[in-house]
Design an enzyme around this catalytic site. Structure first.
Site, short mmCIF file in Angstrom:
data_model
loop_
_atom_site.label_atom_id
_atom_site.label_comp_id
_atom_site.label_asym_id
_atom_site.label_seq_id
_atom_site.Cartn_x
_atom_site.Cartn_y
_atom_site.Cartn_z
N GLY A 14 -34.59 20.93 9.71
CA GLY A 14 -33.70 21.83 10.44
C GLY A 14 -33.19 22.91 9.51
O GLY A 14 -32.19 22.71 8.81
N THR A 15 -33.92 24.04 9.49
CA THR A 15 -33.58 25.10 8.54
C THR A 15 -32.79 26.19 9.24
O THR A 15 -33.33 27.24 9.62
CB THR A 15 -34.89 25.67 7.92
N GLY A 16 -31.51 25.92 9.45
CA GLY A 16 -30.62 26.94 10.00
C GLY A 16 -29.74 27.46 8.88
O GLY A 16 -30.22 27.65 7.75
N ALA A 17 -28.44 27.69 9.19
CA ALA A 17 -27.54 28.24 8.18
C ALA A 17 -27.37 27.26 7.01
O ALA A 17 -27.55 27.62 5.84
CB ALA A 17 -26.19 28.55 8.83
N GLY A 19 -29.11 24.25 6.35
CA GLY A 19 -30.38 23.83 5.75
C GLY A 19 -31.00 24.96 4.93
O GLY A 19 -31.52 24.73 3.83
N LYS A 199 -12.63 16.08 6.74
CA LYS A 199 -13.25 17.34 7.21
C LYS A 199 -12.79 17.67 8.63
O LYS A 199 -12.63 18.83 8.99
CB LYS A 199 -14.76 17.21 7.12
N ASN A 203 -12.01 20.96 11.17
CA ASN A 203 -12.92 21.29 12.29
C ASN A 203 -12.29 21.09 13.66
O ASN A 203 -12.57 21.86 14.59
CB ASN A 203 -14.21 20.46 12.19
N ASN A 207 -12.66 24.81 15.03
CA ASN A 207 -13.91 24.94 15.79
C ASN A 207 -13.59 25.14 17.27
O ASN A 207 -14.08 26.06 17.93
CB ASN A 207 -14.79 23.70 15.62
N SER A 269 -19.16 27.35 13.28
CA SER A 269 -20.51 27.24 13.85
C SER A 269 -20.45 26.89 15.34
O SER A 269 -21.35 27.22 16.09
CB SER A 269 -21.34 26.22 13.08
N1 LIG Z 1 -22.39 26.85 9.42
C1 LIG Z 1 -21.41 26.39 8.68
O1 LIG Z 1 -20.72 27.14 7.97
C2 LIG Z 1 -21.11 24.94 8.65
C3 LIG Z 1 -21.80 24.03 9.45
N2 LIG Z 1 -21.54 22.69 9.33
C4 LIG Z 1 -22.28 21.70 10.11
O2 LIG Z 1 -23.64 21.74 9.66
C5 LIG Z 1 -24.52 21.36 10.73
C6 LIG Z 1 -25.58 22.45 10.89
O3 LIG Z 1 -24.94 23.64 11.30
P1 LIG Z 1 -25.59 25.09 11.14
O4 LIG Z 1 -26.46 25.17 9.96
O5 LIG Z 1 -24.47 26.06 11.27
O6 LIG Z 1 -26.50 25.14 12.45
P2 LIG Z 1 -27.68 26.15 12.82
O7 LIG Z 1 -27.69 26.25 14.31
O8 LIG Z 1 -27.59 27.41 12.03
O9 LIG Z 1 -28.98 25.38 12.33
C7 LIG Z 1 -29.55 24.26 12.98
C8 LIG Z 1 -31.04 24.34 12.70
O10 LIG Z 1 -31.68 23.13 13.09
C9 LIG Z 1 -32.91 23.47 13.69
N3 LIG Z 1 -33.42 22.38 14.50
C10 LIG Z 1 -32.79 21.70 15.50
N4 LIG Z 1 -33.61 20.76 16.01
C11 LIG Z 1 -34.77 20.86 15.33
C12 LIG Z 1 -36.03 20.18 15.40
N5 LIG Z 1 -36.22 19.22 16.30
N6 LIG Z 1 -37.01 20.55 14.56
C13 LIG Z 1 -36.82 21.53 13.66
N7 LIG Z 1 -35.66 22.22 13.53
C14 LIG Z 1 -34.66 21.87 14.36
C15 LIG Z 1 -32.56 24.70 14.51
O11 LIG Z 1 -33.75 25.36 14.92
P3 LIG Z 1 -33.76 26.37 16.19
O12 LIG Z 1 -33.46 27.72 15.64
O13 LIG Z 1 -35.13 26.27 16.74
O14 LIG Z 1 -32.71 25.89 17.15
C16 LIG Z 1 -31.75 25.46 13.48
O15 LIG Z 1 -32.57 26.18 12.60
C17 LIG Z 1 -23.62 21.16 11.96
O16 LIG Z 1 -23.30 19.79 12.10
C18 LIG Z 1 -22.34 21.96 11.60
O17 LIG Z 1 -21.19 21.47 12.27
C19 LIG Z 1 -20.67 22.22 8.40
C20 LIG Z 1 -19.97 23.07 7.60
C21 LIG Z 1 -20.08 24.48 7.70
C1 LIG Z 2 -13.93 24.20 6.88
C2 LIG Z 2 -15.03 25.15 6.61
C3 LIG Z 2 -14.80 26.51 7.15
C4 LIG Z 2 -15.05 25.35 5.12
O1 LIG Z 2 -13.87 25.07 4.58
C5 LIG Z 2 -16.29 24.52 7.08
O2 LIG Z 2 -16.95 23.93 6.26
C6 LIG Z 2 -16.73 24.42 8.50
O3 LIG Z 2 -16.84 25.41 9.23
O4 LIG Z 2 -17.06 23.31 8.94
#
Ligand SMILES: NC(=O)C1=CN([C@@H]2O[C@H](COP(=O)(O)OP(=O)(O)OC[C@H]3O[C@@H](n4cnc5c(N)ncnc54)[C@H](OP(=O)(O)O)[C@@H]3O)[C@@H](O)[C@H]2O)C=CC1
Ligand SMILES: CC(C)(CO)C(=O)C(=O)O
Length: 318
Positions: A14-17, A19, A199, A203, A207, A269
């Protein structure tokens, strides 16, 4: 002469923000990192991953070892799961496919008990860990990530073949060491549940309120009513955690409140999920903490009201 220890192979599921950011940092630190993608596979395979980072400047990884199927990935010693908690149960086949024997699977996700739905689906030979990321990152386009601030990851052990506390902590230290060697602050946490509750103090208020009130942190912190609401919600989380046996460090909620005042305007997020009509992580961030606190005899009425409002919004949005 001592033989050099081989660096572990790392897979990002899961390569989003999250990953994408941590994967790029680890790859730049010399780790062999393999990225599983879904909708952004072609764009990333063609153009790479690009991070616009306030603390680190522009970071590019190109070419990227990108995959659209876990079947094509090499066996990975560490798997970092960066998908949302809402997709956890469906990720088990990909994790099993990409895991080396005795691999460590680290869920970089917010929420409580997020490991449980996966644990039942994974073989006992795999270690399962949780990581709490204190970071502000979001996707701005295919393969493009903006990193506004922070970055630390706190790691804790959930379950698996580690026989005793010492073996568990050795694995947790190894995980924290990966991040540290990529220049990222990381703490080994002795108690994952405690870390997850900590955490949630951030959140649960921010959130949900970002979705309900349509506001980022700057607006939420500038208004007297939302400030009171945030403080009251934080106090409830601290009370719920205590009822479940997890005392928060003294002054922890005040510390997070003050930290948020110093942050750049940040949209959690969950707000990005709302905007893109993706399911909200309500089970992990609200329903589960409410349920375990209730089972411990502790009602959390403000959090419950926020959860019910968000559930209404979520049902009409997806
Ligand atoms: N963003 C932040 O600042 C923070 C986020 N978090 C937590 O981190 C976690 C991830 O959040 P975030 O990175 O923001 O989310 P994103 O939506 O940016 O990334 C999720 C990624 O997972 C991919 N994905 C989902 N299912 C699959 C699958 N079956 N196969 C391959 N790829 C898959 C998505 O692909 P696709 O594009 O196709 O949907 C997407 O690229 C969450 O639990 C969030 O609460 C924690 C702290 C801070
Ligand atoms: C709490 C915060 C903003 C960083 O401190 C974060 O990690 C989140 O959005 O889950």
């Amino acid at each position: 002469m001592t033989a050099a220890v081989a660096k572990p192979t790392i897979g990002i599921i899961g390569t989003g923000a999250i990953g994408g950011f941590y994967g790029v940092m680890l790859a730049r630190a010399g780790f062999d990192v393999h990225f599983l993608l879904r909708s952004e596979f072609s764009a990333v395979a063609e153009h790479g991953l690009h991070i616009d980072s306030a603390p680190h400047g522009a970071l590019t990884l190109n070419p990227v070892q990108a995959y659209s199927s876990a079947e094509d990935m090499p066996p990975c010693d560490w798997l970092l799961v960066g998908a949302k908690t809402t997709s956890n149960a469906g990720l088990a086949p990909a994790i099993i496919q990409a895991a080396a024997p005795n691999a460590k699977v680290l869920l970089l996700q917010n929420g409580l008990d997020v490991e449980d739905s996966l644990r039942a689906l994974l073989p006992d030979t795999l270690h399962l860990l949780g990581g709490l990321c204190l970071i502000c990152v979001h996707r701005t386009g295919p393969g493009a990530i903006t990193h506004q601030a922070l970055g630390a990851v706190n790691v804790g052990y959930h379950s698996g073949p580690a026989g005793d506390e010492q073996a568990r902590m050795a694995i947790v230290e190894e995980g924290a060491g990966l991040f540290r060697s990529a220049g990222i602050d990381s703490q080994a946490m002795a108690n994952l549940q405690q870390a997850r509750w900590q955490k949630l103090v951030w959140n649960i208020p921010y959130n949900g309120l970002s979705v309900l009130l349509g506001a980022g942190t700057t607006a939420l912190m500038a208004d007297a009513d939302s400030r009171e609401l945030i403080k009251a919600l934080m106090a409830e989380v601290v009370r719920g955690a205590k009822a479940c046996g997890h005392d928060m460090p003294a002054g922890y909620a005040d510390y997070l409140f003050m930290m948020t005042e110093k942050m750049p305007d940040y949209w959690p997020s969950m707000h990005h999920d709302f905007l893109h009509k993706r399911p909200l992580e309500l089970a992990a961030i609200y329903a589960r903490p409410l349920a375990v606190a209730k089972a411990a005899g502790c009602e959390l009425p403000r959090i419950d009201a926020l959860y019910r409002s968000l559930s209404f919004i979520d049902r009409r949005n997806t």
